[in-house]
Design a protein around this motif. Sequence first.
Motif, PDB file in Angstrom:
ATOM      1  N   UNK A 120      -4.298   6.156  -1.686  1.00 16.75           N
ATOM      2  CA  UNK A 120      -5.233   7.141  -1.121  1.00 16.75           C
ATOM      3  C   UNK A 120      -4.548   8.183  -0.237  1.00 16.75           C
ATOM      4  N   UNK A 121      -3.353   7.909   0.210  1.00 13.98           N
ATOM      5  CA  UNK A 121      -2.581   8.933   0.913  1.00 13.98           C
ATOM      6  C   UNK A 121      -1.890   9.870  -0.070  1.00 13.98           C
ATOM      7  N   UNK A 122      -1.634   9.389  -1.268  1.00 20.62           N
ATOM      8  CA  UNK A 122      -0.941  10.167  -2.299  1.00 20.62           C
ATOM      9  C   UNK A 122      -1.867  11.103  -3.047  1.00 20.62           C
ATOM     10  N   UNK A 123      -3.046  10.639  -3.382  1.00 20.05           N
ATOM     11  CA  UNK A 123      -3.961  11.377  -4.265  1.00 20.05           C
ATOM     12  C   UNK A 123      -5.126  11.951  -3.446  1.00 20.05           C
ATOM     13  N   UNK A 124      -5.009  13.218  -3.098  1.00 17.21           N
ATOM     14  CA  UNK A 124      -5.993  13.832  -2.209  1.00 17.21           C
ATOM     15  C   UNK A 124      -7.378  13.943  -2.834  1.00 17.21           C
ATOM     16  N   UNK A 125      -7.439  14.034  -4.172  1.00 17.19           N
ATOM     17  CA  UNK A 125      -8.742  14.120  -4.832  1.00 17.19           C
ATOM     18  C   UNK A 125      -9.565  12.858  -4.603  1.00 17.19           C
ATOM     19  N   UNK A 126      -8.940  11.698  -4.741  1.00 16.12           N
ATOM     20  CA  UNK A 126      -9.693  10.455  -4.528  1.00 16.12           C
ATOM     21  C   UNK A 126      -9.781  10.116  -3.040  1.00 16.12           C
ATOM     22  N   UNK A 127      -8.863  10.642  -2.252  1.00 15.96           N
ATOM     23  CA  UNK A 127      -8.975  10.477  -0.800  1.00 15.96           C
ATOM     24  C   UNK A 127     -10.286  11.097  -0.329  1.00 15.96           C
ATOM     25  N   UNK A 166     -12.535   5.281  -9.198  1.00 14.16           N
ATOM     26  CA  UNK A 166     -11.216   5.548  -8.616  1.00 14.16           C
ATOM     27  C   UNK A 166     -10.846   4.513  -7.562  1.00 14.16           C
ATOM     28  N   UNK A 167     -11.805   3.741  -7.084  1.00 15.94           N
ATOM     29  CA  UNK A 167     -11.520   2.685  -6.111  1.00 15.94           C
ATOM     30  C   UNK A 167     -10.888   1.467  -6.775  1.00 15.94           C
ATOM     31  N   UNK A 168     -11.014   1.367  -8.082  1.00 15.57           N
ATOM     32  CA  UNK A 168     -10.452   0.238  -8.831  1.00 15.57           C
ATOM     33  C   UNK A 168      -8.929   0.284  -8.825  1.00 15.57           C
TER      34      UNK A 168
END
Length: 151
Positions: free
Chosen positions: A94-101, A14-16
């Motif tokens: 990362x502010x938008x997608x709390x799962x990957x945050x 998810x960091x990609x």
Amino acid sequence: MTIYFYKVGDPYGCFSNFSAHPIFIDDQSWSTVEHYYQSQKFFGTEHEALIMTIRAVKTPEEAAALGRDRCRVFREDWEQVKAEIMYQAVLTKFLTHLDIQSVLLSTNELLIVEDSPTDYYWGCGSERTGQNQLGKILMQVRQEVRQQLAE
């Protein structure tokens, strides 16, 4: 310990910038960070129409291929602005997608490295001697998200 990431399907994929996490930035939706980043190379150039073409392609691989085409002229200030453009796009993701945050925050203070075998600017390169600029941005974003959550 160091966290290495590269391919979307691998741990920490998810960091990609190729991960399927859309962002809304500059009043538009973008399928991936890669779509947005590659398109910004042509802002204010004779190839500005390519921005919408890149935005519309189905995959980040297609966006990357269009954006990396050295037959086209990039914006004059590209080398000066590319890191800030990447930072804003990654922060938005990362502010938008709390799962990957939560995945990013779970890395605590660990070093994050894009394990690209070919990219010595954004990644570490095959000898792991590269600049790892994307990893550094992810660690900055991690800190920024923590600060925003603490407010």
